[in-house]
Design a protein around this motif. Structure first.
Motif, PDB file in Angstrom:
ATOM      1  N   ALA A  12       0.826  -1.212   0.000  1.00 31.00           N
ATOM      2  CA  ALA A  12       0.000   0.000   0.000  1.00 31.00           C
ATOM      3  C   ALA A  12       0.860   1.262   0.000  1.00 31.00           C
ATOM      4  CB  ALA A  12      -0.925   0.014   1.214  1.00 31.00           C
ATOM      5  N   ILE A  52       2.077   8.789  -5.620  1.00 30.58           N
ATOM      6  CA  ILE A  52       0.869   8.774  -6.444  1.00 30.58           C
ATOM      7  C   ILE A  52       0.495  10.189  -6.883  1.00 30.58           C
ATOM      8  CG2 ILE A  52      -0.662   8.824  -4.397  1.00 30.58           C
ATOM      9  CD1 ILE A  52      -1.440   6.985  -7.693  1.00 30.58           C
ATOM     10  N   GLN A  75      -3.855   5.573 -15.008  1.00 31.37           N
ATOM     11  CA  GLN A  75      -5.011   6.216 -14.367  1.00 31.37           C
ATOM     12  C   GLN A  75      -6.223   6.163 -15.290  1.00 31.37           C
ATOM     13  OE1 GLN A  75      -2.861   9.907 -13.581  1.00 31.37           O
ATOM     14  NE2 GLN A  75      -3.156   9.606 -11.369  1.00 31.37           N
ATOM     15  N   TRP A 129      -7.453   2.625 -15.338  1.00 35.16           N
ATOM     16  CA  TRP A 129      -8.115   2.309 -14.053  1.00 35.16           C
ATOM     17  C   TRP A 129      -9.547   2.872 -14.051  1.00 35.16           C
ATOM     18  CZ3 TRP A 129      -3.906  -0.298 -13.325  1.00 35.16           C
ATOM     19  CH2 TRP A 129      -3.575  -0.888 -12.110  1.00 35.16           C
ATOM     20  N   SER A 133      -3.312   3.351  -4.669  1.00 35.07           N
ATOM     21  CA  SER A 133      -2.103   4.150  -4.913  1.00 35.07           C
ATOM     22  C   SER A 133      -0.912   3.223  -5.083  1.00 35.07           C
ATOM     23  CB  SER A 133      -1.828   5.096  -3.742  1.00 35.07           C
ATOM     24  OG  SER A 133      -2.921   5.945  -3.519  1.00 35.07           O
ATOM     25  N   LEU A 139      -1.079   1.242  -8.349  1.00 36.77           N
ATOM     26  CA  LEU A 139      -0.715   2.060  -9.509  1.00 36.77           C
ATOM     27  C   LEU A 139       0.795   2.298  -9.567  1.00 36.77           C
ATOM     28  CD1 LEU A 139      -3.734   4.469  -9.266  1.00 36.77           C
ATOM     29  CD2 LEU A 139      -3.053   3.316 -11.392  1.00 36.77           C
ATOM     30  N   MET A 150       2.969  -7.551  -9.512  1.00 33.56           N
ATOM     31  CA  MET A 150       1.857  -7.077  -8.688  1.00 33.56           C
ATOM     32  C   MET A 150       1.571  -7.944  -7.463  1.00 33.56           C
ATOM     33  SD  MET A 150       1.211  -4.396 -10.422  1.00 33.56           S
ATOM     34  CE  MET A 150      -0.195  -3.790  -9.473  1.00 33.56           C
ATOM     35  N   ILE A 183      -7.480  -5.040 -12.148  1.00 35.19           N
ATOM     36  CA  ILE A 183      -6.134  -4.476 -12.236  1.00 35.19           C
ATOM     37  C   ILE A 183      -5.412  -5.100 -13.436  1.00 35.19           C
ATOM     38  CG2 ILE A 183      -3.856  -4.443 -11.131  1.00 35.19           C
ATOM     39  CD1 ILE A 183      -5.318  -4.168  -8.421  1.00 35.19           C
TER      40      ILE A 183
END
Ligand code: FES
Ligand code: FES
Lengths: 717, 156
Positions: free
Chosen positions: B45, B73, B85, B88, B101, B104, B126, B139
């Motif tokens: 995170a 971010i 972005q 997303w 955040s 990304l 990821m 995602i």
């Protein structure tokens, strides 16, 4: 908090699912934060509590449910905008303050839970939009000297027969002077332009640029940061503490005992956390220092040997079982589970002599306000709660005792300055209020032609309601409806049926956890029906079908999931398919999982999830909730448990309490049944079927039954 | 005093150099887009870029950033124009949004290193980022979509 006004039926439904450094050359976005909730530019027309229209044509929908990922900041504005005929590009949202006018129309208080936001708002928000529209039309009629019945609305404007146009912004001032209608006609669903469409979420932009404000991001001028050292064992009390070292650490402002532990207040979170590590606290942990979950489960197994409180009984289950041609008994075990929202708990409080402002991500505004007011020594009207975004809720942020809010008010009281209490991940995971551990002992039999003739479920586990403000609402019931939901309404046509419940007297704090009782009853019932199918040597999908003659909506989702998953088609070697169907929170869900097992590890390749949630509002959000629900359910099925030894919780953070990750995530396919039935829930209904579908698929792949979660192949039978 | 640059602006912080970069960003610089999830490099995170490398800012002392460039971010783009972005938004990825955040920032590095990532590349890049809401399928789709946009020259 006096007892909320709820009818018994509603009550059953209610089982919801709740800087110390010097800064140079950078400005703090304090004002930014405070301004997000106040984009009230040029508001002149507020016909009711749910909508404001400005002269700039902006339509702001005030949402009385908390946004925790489930999409209410989009779905509820859609309902209102539909009847308002608003221009969707001009629609925004805002979180409602705490006020009785924002109470849940059925639960009688402000709450987000029970997967109820959309169905409870379905008429309420539409009517609010329709009322605003009627007043805008009336204003236009007056201006044009026209008969209102000759005017129409579209995309945020009123038109007359000659296509003269006045936008809602142009009409806002005049509309504010119109008398609100006493009754409004709602649209024929066939004419819906927004409802039923996969409209993009309104909150995505600020969730991809870091601007969305969660409780943990709240900043007020002069705000301090606090962490609390809480007991290492539930029920422990503090005997004494030594803060001599901690007190002299950088940034520390105050160290003080509060009812939940010892609060360390500093200029920044990190300073507070470092100082907390230097505290020495002497706890009296005699209450639970010998507690262990393995012993508890042993006790549960013993308890399940004797009859429990009768929940449901049809026919003569005992005789039918003893006379059955073939029979089987199985015991299913479920661990404690934390909600483990991505954003750990936190709460910011600004307590003054005659006011208390609270910023937090909560699902339970009315209750939090009442509980906070008691601690603040203020009447509830003097307490305001600003609901931020919630970094996940899953029920944890609807705590009957408002634990994280009450504690923060205590800390604010002790320090006399605005303060934000932040829980570390460890604090959050060890802080209690878990999904209760449960045990289901099930016995069932079939006759010589393979028909299911008897079923008896005995459940043992802690009550969620016992000891809370909701206990009185159980109305003398000997069992907790939230414990047995999902088995007390077992849909299968089995003539001899018994459901019995045993209470467990354990002091671990428990609470609703995404899908509540269904999180274990769904597994136990759908695994056992699968075991009966095997006993009858029948296909598990067809076996279920035959037992659901009176449940067309169960059948429809079951058929849809089976068909889309290619049920019965050959699979590559080593793979198995499993199926499950379950009704929860007014919606029907069926899932088919496809798995393989290698080196004792389960790999879930694919999940097909079909839902009937009645008249739906946003299919995009529904798909997202089914995907998320399946991943939530799969995480629990494959990895997650909390265990206690010597009173201490063994798990602390994500290294000991794993979550499903990208590389483990299956392909997930979702399908929605078209329906004009009353809207049902969607946040929780997608959870219960995942674990049993995976377990049943594991059986198909390996011939081994899973009777304990999380799944360990070494424990399979 | 620790000096470094954040999103192309120079900052000088008078802060204990052992303070994790995460908390310096959030509390001293008010950049709250970077989130705290675990504090032990397990959830992602708190992912930010340090001199173009994705790091877990919860376990990186702020002193590690001295003289370097940090991108958070808030610095991914000023106007939601980054292909990730946009992707997303197109895929409606976020649910609660709390992990996004970090997701990304991890994805941004992946696309810089592998402009056309395979599913395996996505798994690898990821897997350090947890999403409790379960947005992984979206995602994945959004990363492929962003890669497609970049290949077509629709973005930088
Ligand atoms: S907060 Fe840094 S990895 Fe979780
Ligand atoms: S969107 Fe909620 S944790 Fe990822």
């Amino acid at each position: 908090m006096s007892g909320p006004q709820m009818e018994r039926r509603e009550f059953l439904k209610f089982s919801l699912a709740a800087g110390g450094g010097l800064l140079i050359g950078f400005s703090l976005p304090e004002a930014d934060m405070l301004a997000t909730a106040q984009a009230q530019s040029a508001t002149v027309f507020m016909p009711n509590a749910f909508v404001r229209i400005g002269t700039d044509d902006r339509v702001t929908v005030i949402v009385n449910h908390s946004e925790m990922g489930q999409g209410v900041y989009t779905a509820l504005p859609m309902l209102l905008a539909e009847e308002l005929d608003a221009d969707w590009n001009k629609v925004g949202f805002e979180s409602a303050p705490v006020d009785p006018k924002y109470n849940h129309p059925v639960f009688g208080m402000q709450i987000t839970g029970g997967s109820s936001s959309v169905w409870s708002a379905f008429e309420q928000f539409r009517k609010a939009g329709a009322a605003a529209r009627a007043m805008l039309i009336a204003a236009a009629a007056q201006q044009w000297n026209a008969n209102p019945a000759t005017l129409r609305t579209d995309s945020g404007a009123v038109f007359d027969g000659t296509n003269r146009k006045l936008t809602y912004g142009q009409l806002a001032e005049a509309a504010a002077k119109m008398t609100p209608p006493t009754e409004v006609a709602l649209k024929d669903p066939k004419t819906f332009k927004l409802i039923g469409k996969p409209v993009k979420r309104l909150d995505t932009s600020e969730k991809v640029n870091g601007k969305a404000v969660f409780g943990i991001d709240v900043k007020m001028p002069g705000m301090l940061a606090a962490v609390v050292a809480r007991p290492p064992i539930f029920g422990a009390t503090m005997k004494s503490f030594d803060d001599s070292r901690a007190r002299s650490m950088p940034g520390v402002r105050k160290i003080v005992a509060v009812p939940s532990g010892v609060a360390v207040i500093a200029d920044s979170f990190w300073q507070a956390k470092m100082a907390r590590e230097s505290l020495h606290i002497d706890w009296d942990d005699s209450a639970m220092h010998t507690f262990s979950t393995s012993q508890m489960m042993q006790q549960f197994r013993e308890q399940a040997k004797s009859p429990g409180t009768r929940v449901r009984r049809e026919g003569d289950p005992d005789t039918a079982f003893s006379q059955a041609a073939k029979k089987i008994e199985a015991v299913y075990e479920f661990p404690y589970l934390p909600h483990a929202m991505m954003e750990p708990l936190n709460c910011a409080v600004d307590l003054r002599a005659d006011s208390c402002e609270i910023w937090t991500g909560t699902q339970f505004q009315t209750v939090d306000r009442a509980n906070a007011a008691k601690i603040a020594g203020l009447p509830p009207e003097k307490v305001q709660i600003h609901t931020t975004y919630l970094g996940g809720g899953f029920g944890r942020r609807a705590n009957p005792q408002s634990d994280f809010v009450v504690e923060a008010v205590h800390v604010a009281k002790a320090v006399g300055a605005p303060v934000k209490v932040v829980w570390t991940r460890e604090d959050d995971m060890q802080g209690g209020w878990y999904r209760p551990a449960f045990l289901h002992a099930i016995a069932g039999g079939i006759d010589s032609s393979g028909n299911a003739v008897s079923w008896r479920s005995r459940l043992v586990g802690q009550s969620i309601f016992a000891g809370t403000m909701f206990e009185s609402l159980m109305k003398g019931k000997e069992y907790d409806p939230a414990s047995v939901e999902g088995v007390d309404d077992l849909p299968y046509a089995i003539p001899n049926l018994a459901v019995e419940s045993h209470k467990a007297d354990v002091k671990v704090p428990v609470q609703w956890w995404r899908s509540v009782g269904h999180s274990h009853t769904g597994f136990a019932t759908e695994c056992f029906i699968d075991e009966l199918a095997t006993l009858a040597q029948k296909d598990p999908y067809q076996f279920r079908r035959a037992l659901l003659p009176k449940h067309p909506r169960h059948l429809a989702v079951l058929d849809l999931a089976a068909q889309k998953a290619g049920w019965g088609k050959p699979l590559s070697k080593g793979r198995g398919r499993g199926i499950a169907v379950h009704f929860a929170f007014e919606s029907y869900n069926a899932q088919v999982a496809e798995v393989s097992v290698e080196d004792g590890k389960i790999r879930v390749h694919r999940i097909v999830s079909a839902v009937d949630c009645g008249h739906y509002v946003n299919p995009g959000i529904i798909a997202a909730q089914l995907e998320g629900g399946a991943i939530f359910g799969a995480s629990a099925a494959l990895f997650q448990e909390l265990t206690f030894e010597n009173g201490r919780l063994q798990q602390t953070n994500f290294h000991t309490f794993p979550m499903m990750r990208m590389n483990e995530c299956p392909e997930i396919e979702t399908h929605i049944v078209e329906s004009n039935e009353k809207s049902g829930g969607i946040g929780e209904p997608g959870v219960p079927c995942t674990a049993p579908a995976i377990a049943n698929a594991t059986f198909a792949a390996t011939g081994k039954r899973i009777r304990k979660l999380p799944i360990r192949m070494t424990e399979a039978v | 005093m620790v000096s470094f640059s954040v999103n192309k602006r120079r900052v000088n912080l008078d802060v204990d150099p052992s303070t994790p970069l995460l908390w310096a960003l959030r509390e001293n610089l008010g950049l709250t887009g970077t989130k705290y999830g675990c504090g032990i490099a397990q959830c992602g995170a708190c992912t930010v870029h340090l001199n173009g490398e994705a790091i877990r800012s919860c376990v990186a002392p702020v002193s590690r950033a001295a003289g370097k460039e940090v991108t958070t971010i808030e610095g991914l783009s000023s106007d939601l124009s980054h292909p990730l972005q946009r992707a997303w938004i197109a895929e409606d990825v976020p649910q609660c949004g709390y992990c996004q955040s970090g997701q990304l920032m991890s994805a941004a590095l992946l696309l810089r290193e592998k402009p056309q990532p395979t599913d395996e590349d996505i798994d690898e890049a990821m897997t350090g980022n947890i999403c409790r809401c379960g947005t992984y399928p979206r995602i994945r789709k959004a990363i492929h979509r962003a890669a497609g946009m970049m290949a077509k020259g629709e973005a930088r």
